[in-house]
Design an enzyme around this catalytic site. Structure first.
Site, PDB file in Angstrom:
ATOM      1  N   GLU A 112      25.703  21.778  63.357  1.00  0.00           N
ATOM      2  CA  GLU A 112      26.713  22.054  64.382  1.00  0.00           C
ATOM      3  C   GLU A 112      26.189  23.051  65.403  1.00  0.00           C
ATOM      4  O   GLU A 112      26.545  22.999  66.574  1.00  0.00           O
ATOM      5  CB  GLU A 112      27.999  22.589  63.732  1.00  0.00           C
ATOM      6  N   PHE A 149      40.248  24.370  50.864  1.00  0.00           N
ATOM      7  CA  PHE A 149      38.881  23.890  51.040  1.00  0.00           C
ATOM      8  C   PHE A 149      38.531  23.768  52.530  1.00  0.00           C
ATOM      9  O   PHE A 149      39.274  23.185  53.309  1.00  0.00           O
ATOM     10  CB  PHE A 149      38.722  22.528  50.344  1.00  0.00           C
ATOM     11  N   GLN A 150      37.405  24.299  52.891  1.00  0.00           N
ATOM     12  CA  GLN A 150      36.891  24.271  54.272  1.00  0.00           C
ATOM     13  C   GLN A 150      37.886  24.836  55.276  1.00  0.00           C
ATOM     14  O   GLN A 150      38.000  24.335  56.392  1.00  0.00           O
ATOM     15  CB  GLN A 150      36.452  22.850  54.662  1.00  0.00           C
ATOM     16  N   LYS A 172      44.539  19.037  61.079  1.00  0.00           N
ATOM     17  CA  LYS A 172      44.489  17.627  60.685  1.00  0.00           C
ATOM     18  C   LYS A 172      45.823  16.899  60.891  1.00  0.00           C
ATOM     19  O   LYS A 172      45.866  15.785  61.423  1.00  0.00           O
ATOM     20  CB  LYS A 172      44.167  17.614  59.188  1.00  0.00           C
ATOM     21  N   MET A 205       7.190  38.637  69.327  1.00  0.00           N
ATOM     22  CA  MET A 205       7.901  39.697  70.043  1.00  0.00           C
ATOM     23  C   MET A 205       8.252  40.845  69.104  1.00  0.00           C
ATOM     24  O   MET A 205       8.110  42.016  69.462  1.00  0.00           O
ATOM     25  CB  MET A 205       9.169  39.119  70.695  1.00  0.00           C
TER      26      MET A 205
END
Lengths: 158, 551
Positions: free
Chosen positions: B47, B109-110, B159, B465
């Protein structure tokens, strides 16, 4: 210096956390914050007291203005304004000192809103100085609990 | 029509052609609606890459890029991309799925509070509670993201809301009481600016990212030419002023060019256009611009006076403000100042004596072979500044870099987004071996979508760097910066089906680059450089930017 900001915001869920989150992440300190609906139901008003110099206050105002939910920010500390705070103070008050306390309450034009066997709850409205003065006087009896609403403020005149 | 369909239909109404995304359980209905639409979906491999790709797409087109992820980890993976876009004022729309309304707050969940999490680094965000609000929210989101000072906007859709029915109506206008950017500069301030320019003996323009997002490049050129004002750019401003223009002095700041830093430090008037005096520009030094008058033009009032107190603040759209200023100024010449500026010549730093290929030579050759017309993205680190210095960018929206947040792993997915937006363009991601390892899985995305993005890796087997910082600030007490296991990037490329090349000596630079530029396939070029290669000039922490090491 202490500044009082009147902030008009959309009455949406999450606005309070956006505003308070902005203060914490940009390192500004809130001294007090009071919020409630206004005469228009879709707009709430926050009164925020901030401690800071002119640079800090300018940054606070500009950053607040960047929030889409913030409609207007005004610094009302420098203008002719009225500010009030409400406090509830629960003091130890056995019968021997009750009359003394009632005298103090009368002088301050406060109210006694609850009387128990050994305590009283006093309700006081006023500006910061008045509240502090009363608190000092009541200390001798023993303050069991104290709660302040935070300042709400409004400009005088039209 | 259900909420998911309404959302996708709203995107179509906004002219969205492509969405970068990654599916999941909370966005099933969105993907169903997406499939049925005319919008192209690019499936990235994480993502984060979807968000960076949307940002790359936006940087080259100027339109908001759109990314889509599921709830929970899908949403949190977007965060780095959203924050990167926020710091660079890039308009992206991030859409996330959310668990069902009645489950919110129950740690299911999630589930993650993504509107809470992203509030500090989105311009605005929404948790959709009512399906009827979807068209209005999408309309507002695009408006907020792309107007004023641009930035990311997130829309979180539970949802159940996506499944509810509504009657679709797409609003024509937005009504936001608390959002009214100021586009026109105050006439009095414009007059003061005109007078200051007329009066100045040693003026300089500092052109920032706002010039690019505000499409004000031609106005900056006109002002510079009319009044003979030399120009420096910030890292975000690169491309906003032609790098091959005789008035161009280079990048300014901590890793700015010698000439740019000396010139801005000797100026009596600094005209900052769409630049925010970031610490990378001023060196964090309180002495910056102390002797100069400062005209600060920015659309974001909060940037004015935040880092440097301007003499003449002008809030407004940079294009409008510059147009107004141009009406007031006359043709001027400043032979003495121009001559003085041109004398700010560095003695040059000495190249380290070794057989390794020099990054500068590769980038200059790349510039030559692409005729300066490539779209170049970078990751973050030494290669980023080498690119900024040595590829002469002459057009806006051709240099894509994470300037504010400094996000390693940004450049490759951003290049993918840019290539999606401009299929005909040569898109090159200049990278380091560290940065490339952060998002190299996107090679699969490039292959799958036949996106011929080219990756040049300056491979010094370390985090160059950070190693350089440890050299200067930690007395060469190196730790955690050198890789003991380095993948064979040629084989990695081949493993994904892409083309792999390696450059180890100077004679290989031109033939390999030619092959790569002409290739129709994604290519990875592993360029072996010296581990001790440094970025110069460099201003040490706390020093004024006129004091450079290795200028």
């Amino acid at each position: 210096m202490r500044h009082t900001l009147a902030v008009l915001v959309e009455n949406h869920p999450g606005v309070l956390s956006r505003v308070s989150g902005l203060f914490s992440r940009r390192g500004f300190n809130i001294e007090s914050l009071a919020v409630g609906p206004t005469e228009k139901p879709d707009i709430s008003r926050m009164t925020i007291v901030v401690e800071g110099d002119d640079y800090v206050i300018e940054q606070v105002s500009k950053q607040l203005n960047k929030l889409v939910d913030v409609i207007k920010v005004s610094d009302i500390s420098s203008q002719a304004s009225v500010s009030r705070e409400l406090v509830l103070i629960k003091v130890d008050a056995d019968p021997s000192v009750r009359s003394q306390i009632i005298q103090i309450v009368e002088i301050f034009r406060a109210n006694i809103v609850d009387v128990g066997k050994n305590s009283m709850i006093i309700e006081l409205t006023g500006d910061k100085d008045k509240v502090t003065a009363m608190e000092e006087l009541l200390k001798q009896f023993g303050i069991k609990e104290l709660v302040r609403t935070g300042i709400v403020a409004m400009n005088r005149g039209s | 029509m259900n909420g998911a369909q309404a959302l996708i239909k709203s995107l179509e109404n906004e002219g969205v052609k492509v969405v970068f995304g990654y599916p999941g359980g909370a966005v099933l209905s969105l993907y169903e609606a997406l499939k049925a639409s005319n919008i192209n979906h690019i499936l990235t491999r994480s993502e984060q890459a979807a968000a960076h790709a949307a940002s790359g797409y936006s940087r080259v087109t100027g339109k908001p890029g759109v990314c889509l992820a599921t709830s929970g980890p899908g949403a949190t993976n977007l965060i780095t991309g959203i924050a990167t876009a926020y710091m660079d004022s890039i308009p992206i729309i991030a859409i996330t799925g959310q668990v069902s309304t009645e489950m919110i707050g129950k740690d299911v969940f999630q589930e993650v509070d993504i509107t809470g999490a992203t509030a500090p680094f989105t311009k605005h965000n929404y948790l959709v509670k009512n399906v009827k609000d979807i068209p209005r929210i999408v309309k507002e989101a695009f408006h907020i993201a792309s107007t004023g000072r641009p930035g990311p906007v997130l829309i979180d859709i539970p949802k159940d809301v996506a499944a509810q029915e509504l009657e679709f109506y797409y609003p024509k206008t937005v009504e936001l009481k608390g959002y009214k950017p100021n586009y026109n500069g105050h006439p009095l301030q414009i007059n003061r600016a005109v007078e200051a320019i007329k009066r100045a003996e040693r003026p300089i323009i500092c052109s920032g990212g706002g010039v690019i997002s505000g499409n004000a490049s031609s106005e900056v050129i006109k002002l510079a030419e009319t009044c003979q004002i030399p120009v420096v750019t910030t890292l975000m401003g690169i491309g906003g002023f032609p790098g091959n223009h005789e008035l161009f002095l280079g990048l300014v700041g901590v890793h700015g060019s010698y000439r740019a830093n000396k010139a801005i430090s000797s100026a009596d008037l600094i005209i900052a256009v769409g630049a925010r005096f970031a610490d990378r520009v001023t060196g964090g030094s309180s002495d910056f611009a102390k002797k100069a008058e400062v005209i600060h033009i920015d659309i974001d009032p909060a940037e004015i006076g935040k880092n440097v107190e301007p003499t003449i603040p002008i809030v407004g759209d940079v294009k409008n403000v510059l147009k107004d200023i141009l009406k007031g100024v006359d043709k001027q010449t400043r032979p003495q100042w121009i001559e003085a500026v041109n004398k700010f010549n560095s003695n040059g730093f000495k190249d380290k004596n070794n057989e390794y290929v020099k990054p500068r030579d590769v980038i200059k050759k790349l510039y030559q072979l692409t005729c300066g017309k490539a779209i170049v993205s970078t990751e973050v680190g030494q290669h980023q500044l080498w690119t900024a210095h040595y590829y002469t960018f002459s057009k806006p929206r051709t240099f894509l870099t994470s300037g504010g947040l400094g996000t390693m792993g940004y450049g490759f997915p951003a290049a993918i987004g840019a290539q999606v937006a401009k299929p005909e363009a040569t898109v090159i991601n200049i990278s380091g071996d560290g940065s490339f390892q952060m998002n190299l899985s996107e090679l699969a995305t490039a292959m799958e979508n036949q996106l011929p993005v080219k990756v040049l890796i300056f491979n010094n087997r370390c985090l160059g760097m950070v190693r350089q910082l440890q050299e200067f600030y930690c007395n060469r007490n190196y730790y955690g910066v050198s890789f003991k296991n380095i993948p064979d990037f040629v084989k990695v490329a081949e493993g994904f089906g892409a083309k792999g090349f390696r450059i180890t000596k100077d004679t290989e630079i031109e033939p390999v680059l030619k092959k790569v530029i002409d290739s129709k396939y994604p290519c990875v070029v592993d360029i072996i450089i010296a581990p001790e290669e440094n970025v110069y000039p460099m201003v040490l922490n706390g020093s004024p930017i006129s004091e450079m090491i290795g200028g």
